[in-house]
Design a protein around this motif. Structure first.
Motif, PDB file in Angstrom:
ATOM      1  N   GLY A 342      67.207  60.437  86.237  1.00 32.26           N
ATOM      2  CA  GLY A 342      66.875  59.700  85.027  1.00 32.26           C
ATOM      3  C   GLY A 342      65.951  58.524  85.287  1.00 32.26           C
ATOM      4  O   GLY A 342      65.236  58.462  86.287  1.00 32.26           O
ATOM      5  N   GLY A 343      65.989  57.578  84.361  1.00 37.23           N
ATOM      6  CA  GLY A 343      65.141  56.391  84.465  1.00 37.23           C
ATOM      7  C   GLY A 343      65.971  55.137  84.636  1.00 37.23           C
ATOM      8  O   GLY A 343      67.206  55.179  84.596  1.00 37.23           O
ATOM      9  N   PRO A 344      65.322  53.999  84.840  1.00 34.75           N
ATOM     10  CA  PRO A 344      66.047  52.751  85.070  1.00 34.75           C
ATOM     11  C   PRO A 344      66.902  52.353  83.870  1.00 34.75           C
ATOM     12  O   PRO A 344      66.515  52.566  82.719  1.00 34.75           O
ATOM     13  CB  PRO A 344      64.936  51.724  85.333  1.00 34.75           C
ATOM     14  N   VAL A 345      68.079  51.799  84.145  1.00 30.40           N
ATOM     15  CA  VAL A 345      68.958  51.322  83.090  1.00 30.40           C
ATOM     16  C   VAL A 345      68.430  50.001  82.545  1.00 30.40           C
ATOM     17  O   VAL A 345      67.478  49.412  83.077  1.00 30.40           O
ATOM     18  CB  VAL A 345      70.400  51.156  83.608  1.00 30.40           C
ATOM     19  N   TRP A 346      69.051  49.529  81.468  1.00 28.54           N
ATOM     20  CA  TRP A 346      68.618  48.303  80.800  1.00 28.54           C
ATOM     21  C   TRP A 346      68.508  47.134  81.790  1.00 28.54           C
ATOM     22  O   TRP A 346      69.385  46.911  82.612  1.00 28.54           O
ATOM     23  CB  TRP A 346      69.620  47.940  79.699  1.00 28.54           C
ATOM     24  N   GLY A 347      67.396  46.423  81.725  1.00 27.41           N
ATOM     25  CA  GLY A 347      67.197  45.232  82.538  1.00 27.41           C
ATOM     26  C   GLY A 347      66.751  45.483  83.960  1.00 27.41           C
ATOM     27  O   GLY A 347      66.707  44.546  84.768  1.00 27.41           O
ATOM     28  N   VAL A 348      66.398  46.736  84.277  1.00 27.27           N
ATOM     29  CA  VAL A 348      66.031  47.082  85.653  1.00 27.27           C
ATOM     30  C   VAL A 348      64.632  47.682  85.683  1.00 27.27           C
ATOM     31  O   VAL A 348      64.255  48.456  84.803  1.00 27.27           O
ATOM     32  CB  VAL A 348      67.040  48.086  86.252  1.00 27.27           C
ATOM     33  N   ASP A 399      65.091  54.938 100.006  1.00 23.01           N
ATOM     34  CA  ASP A 399      65.148  56.276  99.424  1.00 23.01           C
ATOM     35  C   ASP A 399      63.763  56.713  98.957  1.00 23.01           C
ATOM     36  O   ASP A 399      63.035  55.933  98.332  1.00 23.01           O
ATOM     37  CB  ASP A 399      66.118  56.314  98.237  1.00 23.01           C
ATOM     38  N   ILE A 400      63.434  57.949  99.232  1.00 15.21           N
ATOM     39  CA  ILE A 400      62.137  58.502  98.849  1.00 15.21           C
ATOM     40  C   ILE A 400      62.299  59.271  97.533  1.00 15.21           C
ATOM     41  O   ILE A 400      63.233  60.055  97.360  1.00 15.21           O
ATOM     42  CB  ILE A 400      61.598  59.455  99.937  1.00 15.21           C
ATOM     43  N   ALA A 401      61.369  59.052  96.603  1.00 14.67           N
ATOM     44  CA  ALA A 401      61.430  59.699  95.290  1.00 14.67           C
ATOM     45  C   ALA A 401      60.024  59.920  94.774  1.00 14.67           C
ATOM     46  O   ALA A 401      59.039  59.425  95.325  1.00 14.67           O
ATOM     47  CB  ALA A 401      62.233  58.845  94.310  1.00 14.67           C
ATOM     48  N   ARG A 402      59.950  60.677  93.694  1.00 15.39           N
ATOM     49  CA  ARG A 402      58.715  60.798  92.942  1.00 15.39           C
ATOM     50  C   ARG A 402      59.052  60.682  91.458  1.00 15.39           C
ATOM     51  O   ARG A 402      60.225  60.801  91.067  1.00 15.39           O
ATOM     52  CB  ARG A 402      58.009  62.127  93.225  1.00 15.39           C
ATOM     53  N   GLN A 403      58.039  60.440  90.646  1.00 17.31           N
ATOM     54  CA  GLN A 403      58.239  60.280  89.210  1.00 17.31           C
ATOM     55  C   GLN A 403      57.578  61.447  88.493  1.00 17.31           C
ATOM     56  O   GLN A 403      56.439  61.817  88.801  1.00 17.31           O
ATOM     57  CB  GLN A 403      57.641  58.954  88.735  1.00 17.31           C
ATOM     58  N   ASP A 404      58.310  62.052  87.538  1.00 21.73           N
ATOM     59  CA  ASP A 404      57.735  63.190  86.831  1.00 21.73           C
ATOM     60  C   ASP A 404      56.972  62.738  85.595  1.00 21.73           C
ATOM     61  O   ASP A 404      56.844  61.538  85.316  1.00 21.73           O
ATOM     62  CB  ASP A 404      58.810  64.232  86.492  1.00 21.73           C
ATOM     63  N   ALA A 405      56.469  63.694  84.827  1.00 22.21           N
ATOM     64  CA  ALA A 405      55.624  63.383  83.670  1.00 22.21           C
ATOM     65  C   ALA A 405      56.377  62.627  82.584  1.00 22.21           C
ATOM     66  O   ALA A 405      55.769  61.917  81.778  1.00 22.21           O
ATOM     67  CB  ALA A 405      55.045  64.673  83.099  1.00 22.21           C
ATOM     68  N   ASP A 406      57.711  62.757  82.552  1.00 20.61           N
ATOM     69  CA  ASP A 406      58.519  62.059  81.542  1.00 20.61           C
ATOM     70  C   ASP A 406      58.904  60.646  81.980  1.00 20.61           C
ATOM     71  O   ASP A 406      59.586  59.937  81.241  1.00 20.61           O
ATOM     72  CB  ASP A 406      59.795  62.856  81.254  1.00 20.61           C
ATOM     73  N   GLY A 407      58.516  60.266  83.190  1.00 18.56           N
ATOM     74  CA  GLY A 407      58.892  58.955  83.702  1.00 18.56           C
ATOM     75  C   GLY A 407      60.225  58.938  84.416  1.00 18.56           C
ATOM     76  O   GLY A 407      60.684  57.878  84.872  1.00 18.56           O
ATOM     77  N   ASP A 408      60.886  60.098  84.527  1.00 15.98           N
ATOM     78  CA  ASP A 408      62.152  60.174  85.245  1.00 15.98           C
ATOM     79  C   ASP A 408      61.897  60.269  86.752  1.00 15.98           C
ATOM     80  O   ASP A 408      60.833  60.721  87.189  1.00 15.98           O
ATOM     81  CB  ASP A 408      62.953  61.393  84.788  1.00 15.98           C
ATOM     82  N   TYR A 409      62.908  59.861  87.507  1.00 13.74           N
ATOM     83  CA  TYR A 409      62.777  59.849  88.964  1.00 13.74           C
ATOM     84  C   TYR A 409      63.510  61.034  89.583  1.00 13.74           C
ATOM     85  O   TYR A 409      64.628  61.368  89.191  1.00 13.74           O
ATOM     86  CB  TYR A 409      63.302  58.535  89.536  1.00 13.74           C
ATOM     87  N   ILE A 410      62.861  61.656  90.546  1.00 19.15           N
ATOM     88  CA  ILE A 410      63.420  62.771  91.293  1.00 19.15           C
ATOM     89  C   ILE A 410      63.629  62.297  92.725  1.00 19.15           C
ATOM     90  O   ILE A 410      62.663  61.975  93.422  1.00 19.15           O
ATOM     91  CB  ILE A 410      62.473  63.994  91.294  1.00 19.15           C
ATOM     92  N   LEU A 411      64.874  62.231  93.162  1.00 15.66           N
ATOM     93  CA  LEU A 411      65.148  61.829  94.535  1.00 15.66           C
ATOM     94  C   LEU A 411      64.740  62.954  95.477  1.00 15.66           C
ATOM     95  O   LEU A 411      65.104  64.111  95.267  1.00 15.66           O
ATOM     96  CB  LEU A 411      66.628  61.523  94.721  1.00 15.66           C
TER      97      LEU A 411
END
Length: 512
Positions: A342-348, A399-411
């Motif tokens: 998913g994406g960052p929670v509120w305030g992050v 931690d290594i991740a990438r961001q998809d087209a929806d702005g969500d993070y993939i670990l």
């Protein structure tokens, strides 16, 4: 001014008769938990606890954990939760490193460390003045001159005016697992912990009538914030289980009409491997409305199998001890996206960075960096190691991740788990996901092992499914057909189990 103990006190004030916590046949209301926590606060105050003094707590998921946790906070102390599996040398290290003045430790005949060994470890920590044993069924202390908790609390009053410190004061010191050296204590403030618990309410759309089954150890940040603090702050009910036993977990889910279950991926794997009768499965599916996963990347295959078995999606999040812990979460309002946290929670806020803290190009993998109300003050008494991971409020996670087209993070993987074979970067999680699609594989862990030519070679540790006949040559051939030539595992080892932490994470350092 803020005290994390308000998560308990607010509900106890407004709904004192509401059931708060269940352990076996014992049940306590919010008023009873609050009153007993006040006894603990009075005990510590009588012993001379000053604001900011550290108090260590080693206790499995029992009623005493929340009582002592909030009692320490009420008195103005800092809670230092310790892993119940620590050996005497490790106990002495944590007590000395944190500078804990007092130590509450559960002991029983089948405890990992004998009571006498605990007492010896305390004697080796010069700052630790008093030890109290938490015993089963209010049994007497097994060591002369060491008081039992029940005896110590019996003489104390049930009212206490809580200390109200600045919100930037340290509330909890959580020790990292020490995968890259000696364990480090992450200092988390009252604001860090309270905001993260309240953000959890908003993020997972928690309900006041939720019943949480708590098998995640409360000494770990996941269970502590996302279940205990968040649940107590809203007025839900916690059902405590001291240890994870898949059959008993399934029976308890049904018996207690549990609505929320949280676990690490290996817990979901064990639940799916447990033989299950149809009445129990139906009872669990009828009440369970939410399943949460964190602590490690969840395999897509496990998420799919759980949905098929119980009709409930597993919503995945991401966090660390240093971030209180919640950083991201898959919104319950959206269908889960397999492989995403998913994406960052509120305030992050989040970024993907390289080794020099520069942002990586769009679409490229990078190390996750986090900024927000959840980021720790730093590592206790370790300014150099704090400076290495904190810059301008940003915390680099490893931690290594990438961001998809929806702005969500993939670990993708932990940076330290990256395998470099012949100059090629190989991410173990990708290979583990593939291995779990093999009909004969129940669980897999992939690591890099030294190789004289390639630098590292790829090795897979595999637990076969019940009744499956797996031959190493056949599995290697399958991997060769499924994965790119440079990355498929050349080495295999079949096992009945894999080494895991108390919270259920696979210990890859031991496999390496």
């Amino acid at each position: 001014m803020l005290n994390l103990a308000s998560m308990l006190e607010h509900t106890a004030r407004h709904d004192p008769g509401r059931e708060a916590v269940v352990q076996g046949s014992t049940r306590m209301t919010y008023a009873e938990v609050d009153a007993t926590a006040n006894r603990a606060a009075n005990l510590l105050t009588d012993l001379g606890l000053a604001r900011g003094d550290r108090v260590a707590l080693s206790c499995p998921n029992r009623l005493e954990f929340p009582v002592l946790y909030y009692g320490i906070l009420k008195a103005g102390g800092v809670v230092v939760p310790l892993n119940v599996m620590l050996r005497p040398r490790e106990i002495a290290y944590h007590l000395a490193d944190s500078g804990a003045r007092f130590f509450f430790c559960h002991t029983a005949p089948d405890a990992p460390v004998a009571a006498a060994e605990v007492a010896e470890a305390v004697a080796a920590a010069p700052a630790c003045e008093r030890l109290f044993f938490i015993t089963d069924d209010q049994a007497p202390s097994p060591v002369p001159d060491v008081a039992s908790l029940s005896t110590a609390l019996a003489a104390q009053g049930e009212t206490f005016e809580s200390v109200c410190p600045p919100e930037t004061d340290t509330a909890v010191i959580l020790y990292t697992s020490g995968t890259t050296g000696s364990p480090k204590g992450a200092e988390l403030t009252h604001a860090n912990m309270a905001f993260n618990a309240l953000t959890c309410h908003r993020t997972i759309e928690a309900r006041r009538d939720d019943v949480h089954l708590v098998v995640l150890p409360l000494f770990h940040s996941f269970g502590q914030t996302i279940q205990m603090n968040a649940t107590f702050g809203l007025g839900g009910r916690m059902v405590l289980m001291p240890r994870f036993e898949s059959g008993e977990v399934l029976r308890t889910l049904a018996r207690e009409s549990v609505t929320v279950f949280a676990g690490v991926p290996t817990m979901y794997w064990r639940l799916l491997e447990e033989p299950l009768d149809e009445p129990t499965r139906t009872a669990v599916a009828a009440r369970l409305r939410m399943a949460l996963s964190g602590g490690a990347a969840l395999a897509v295959e496990i998420a799919h199998r759980f949905r098929t078995a119980f009709g409930v999606d597993i919503h995945e999040g991401y966090g660390l001890s240093e971030t209180s812990p919640m950083v991201t979460f898959q919104s319950p309002g959206r269908a889960p996206k397999p492989g995403s946290v998913g994406g960052p929670v509120w305030g992050v806020e989040m970024r993907l960075i390289d080794a020099s803290w520069a942002d990586v190009p769009d679409g490229e993998p990078g190390e996750l960096a986090v900024r927000g109300h959840n980021v720790m003050k730093g590592y206790h008494h370790r300014p150099e190691e704090t400076a290495a991971v904190l810059r301008d409020g940003w915390f680099r996670t490893g931690d290594i991740a990438r961001q998809d087209a929806d702005g969500d993070y993939i670990l993708i993987d932990r940076a330290k788990d990256l395998i470099i074979r012949g100059g090629y970067n190989i991410y173990p999680r990708e290979l583990e996901e593939a291995l779990l699609t093999h009909p004969g594989v129940s669980l897999a862990a992939v690591v890099g092992v030294p190789h004289p030519v390639h630098g590292e070679e790829v090795k897979a540790y595999v637990i076969p499914r019940h009744g499956a006949r797996l031959a190493e040559a056949d599995l290697r051939s399958w991997c060769k057909d499924t994965m790119a030539a440079y990355k498929y595992p050349r080495l295999f080892e079949f096992r009945e189990e894999l080494p895991m932490t108390a919270s259920g994470k696979i210990l890859k350092r031991e496999l390496r």
